[in-house]
Design a protein around this motif. Structure first.
Motif, PDB file in Angstrom:
ATOM      1  N   PRO A  93      -2.157  11.883  45.427  1.00 39.70           N
ATOM      2  CA  PRO A  93      -3.071  11.082  46.241  1.00 39.70           C
ATOM      3  C   PRO A  93      -4.132  10.414  45.376  1.00 39.70           C
ATOM      4  O   PRO A  93      -4.664  11.019  44.445  1.00 39.70           O
ATOM      5  CB  PRO A  93      -3.704  12.110  47.184  1.00 39.70           C
ATOM      6  N   SER A  94      -4.431   9.169  45.697  1.00 34.92           N
ATOM      7  CA  SER A  94      -5.426   8.435  44.911  1.00 34.92           C
ATOM      8  C   SER A  94      -6.136   7.420  45.784  1.00 34.92           C
ATOM      9  O   SER A  94      -5.683   7.080  46.872  1.00 34.92           O
ATOM     10  CB  SER A  94      -4.758   7.730  43.726  1.00 34.92           C
ATOM     11  N   TYR A 113     -18.242  22.494  47.108  1.00 38.19           N
ATOM     12  CA  TYR A 113     -16.838  22.334  46.727  1.00 38.19           C
ATOM     13  C   TYR A 113     -16.525  21.023  46.010  1.00 38.19           C
ATOM     14  O   TYR A 113     -15.362  20.674  45.842  1.00 38.19           O
ATOM     15  CB  TYR A 113     -15.955  22.439  47.978  1.00 38.19           C
ATOM     16  N   LEU A 114     -17.534  20.283  45.585  1.00 38.05           N
ATOM     17  CA  LEU A 114     -17.292  18.981  44.964  1.00 38.05           C
ATOM     18  C   LEU A 114     -16.443  19.104  43.698  1.00 38.05           C
ATOM     19  O   LEU A 114     -15.486  18.344  43.505  1.00 38.05           O
ATOM     20  CB  LEU A 114     -18.624  18.296  44.643  1.00 38.05           C
ATOM     21  N   THR A 115     -16.781  20.044  42.831  1.00 34.72           N
ATOM     22  CA  THR A 115     -16.030  20.202  41.584  1.00 34.72           C
ATOM     23  C   THR A 115     -14.612  20.674  41.863  1.00 34.72           C
ATOM     24  O   THR A 115     -13.651  20.173  41.257  1.00 34.72           O
ATOM     25  CB  THR A 115     -16.738  21.198  40.650  1.00 34.72           C
ATOM     26  N   ARG A 120      -8.826  19.393  41.938  1.00 35.53           N
ATOM     27  CA  ARG A 120      -7.551  19.409  42.654  1.00 35.53           C
ATOM     28  C   ARG A 120      -7.007  18.000  42.861  1.00 35.53           C
ATOM     29  O   ARG A 120      -5.796  17.779  42.799  1.00 35.53           O
ATOM     30  CB  ARG A 120      -7.707  20.109  44.012  1.00 35.53           C
ATOM     31  N   TYR A 121      -7.908  17.047  43.126  1.00 40.15           N
ATOM     32  CA  TYR A 121      -7.487  15.661  43.391  1.00 40.15           C
ATOM     33  C   TYR A 121      -8.265  14.704  42.484  1.00 40.15           C
ATOM     34  O   TYR A 121      -9.140  13.967  42.942  1.00 40.15           O
ATOM     35  CB  TYR A 121      -7.726  15.297  44.855  1.00 40.15           C
ATOM     36  N   PRO A 122      -7.970  14.682  41.202  1.00 41.25           N
ATOM     37  CA  PRO A 122      -8.759  13.860  40.261  1.00 41.25           C
ATOM     38  C   PRO A 122      -8.648  12.366  40.505  1.00 41.25           C
ATOM     39  O   PRO A 122      -9.501  11.604  40.046  1.00 41.25           O
ATOM     40  CB  PRO A 122      -8.169  14.250  38.901  1.00 41.25           C
ATOM     41  N   ARG A 285      -2.313   9.428  52.429  1.00 45.60           N
ATOM     42  CA  ARG A 285      -2.296  10.719  51.737  1.00 45.60           C
ATOM     43  C   ARG A 285      -3.673  11.108  51.221  1.00 45.60           C
ATOM     44  O   ARG A 285      -4.039  12.281  51.235  1.00 45.60           O
ATOM     45  CB  ARG A 285      -1.295  10.676  50.575  1.00 45.60           C
ATOM     46  N   LYS A 286      -4.449  10.124  50.770  1.00 44.14           N
ATOM     47  CA  LYS A 286      -5.779  10.449  50.246  1.00 44.14           C
ATOM     48  C   LYS A 286      -6.672  11.023  51.347  1.00 44.14           C
ATOM     49  O   LYS A 286      -7.420  11.988  51.130  1.00 44.14           O
ATOM     50  CB  LYS A 286      -6.420   9.205  49.630  1.00 44.14           C
TER      51      LYS A 286
END
Length: 300
Positions: A93-94, A113-115, A120-122, A285-286
């Motif tokens: 996902p992007s 949970y930001l980091t 998980r989703y870079p 998906r994102k």
């Protein structure tokens, strides 16, 4: 490179309307400013009417522009999501996911949970907008919102993140030594409240307590006004007054033992907190990735 198709021109037009400037839209689209300007010019030639009022300082939609924006926004969103789904079919996902929520919801639901989310989703860029007001996702161009209650507009979906909880009243030991502990709501006339002002409406929120089964607003002296829950917590720690702090937030404080609860039998209860989004947006998906992540973190 400019796109001479109707789709490309409408896409540029929509982004300009959302961003409020041609240069900002060009940056978001990753194209040159002259290309964005030319694309808009071609669309206006096809429409036969100007779509924006332009000055040296700003750009605003004309009446024709407002109608075109409103009538094509959902269609463009659907097309963009369809293209994105196919492009990301076999990839991670992007893209950008825009989310609107209050400061309270950010502190409790997103900030911890930001980091973890980024790791998980870079390839997903979160765009976070803090706003206490009720926001129309479609009109404001957001993918997700978090707010109290599940009463939503047509075409929206709501998923519960947190159950109903109470807004607690707390003081410090230093405050108790100076003012004593109120035993009934009537005692509050001799006490100080840390005030809260809504940014969106500029309205000062009264203290609301549950008295004899009814929510009752009380006016109190306020030595300090602010628009941020963290400032309320800081002022309460320093003994400036009574602080209103949501119970879930209090549980995250490392020094929560220093906050003394008062008048617990009269605390106001708030409805559950919900994540809401457009009916078809979760197909991207994102967006679906963010939805699933938040539900996972909240134990849903």
């Amino acid at each position: 490179m400019k796109d001479n198709s109707y789709y490309g021109q409408l896409n540029v037009f929509q982004i300009i309307a959302q961003e409020g400037s041609i240069s900002a839209a060009a940056r978001k689209l990753g194209i040159a400013v002259p290309s964005a300007s030319q694309s808009l010019k071609l669309l206006e030639q096809k429409m036969g009417v100007p779509l924006f009022h332009r000055t040296t300082r700003n750009i605003q939609l004309t009446e024709a522009g407002r109608q075109l924006f409103a009538r094509t926004k959902m269609a463009m969103m659907t097309l963009n999501q369809a293209f994105e789904e196919i492009q990301n079919f076999n990839s991670e996902p992007s893209g950008t996911v825009r989310i609107t929520l209050s400061r309270f919801a950010y502190q409790l639901i997103l900030r911890p949970y930001l980091t973890e989310f980024h790791n998980r989703y870079p390839q997903i860029q979160l765009e976070i907008s803090l706003n206490d007001a009720l926001v129309n996702l479609l009109e404001e161009g957001f993918d997700l919102g978090i707010r109290f209650g599940n009463r939503i507009d047509e075409g929206m979906i709501a998923r519960q993140l947190l159950p109903a909880f109470k807004e607690g009243l707390y003081v410090s030991q230093a405050y108790l030594q100076k003012y004593g502990k109120p035993k009934t709501p009537k005692d509050l006339t001799a006490h100080q409240l840390i005030g809260y002002r809504f940014i969106s409406s500029n309205r000062i929120e009264p203290l609301v307590l549950n008295i004899d089964g009814q929510e009752t607003a009380l006016n109190m002296d306020t030595p300090l006004l602010c628009n941020d829950p963290e400032i309320i917590a800081d002022a309460t720690r320093q003994g400036l007054g009574i602080g209103r702090i949501f119970e879930p937030n209090m549980q995250t404080f490392e020094d929560k033992e220093n906050f003394v609860p008062i008048l617990q039998n009269h605390w106001r209860e708030y409805p559950p907190l919900y994540l809401y989004y457009l009916q078809h947006s979760q197909k991207a998906r994102k967006v679906q990735s963010v939805i699933e992540f938040l539900l996972e973190k909240m134990g849903k």
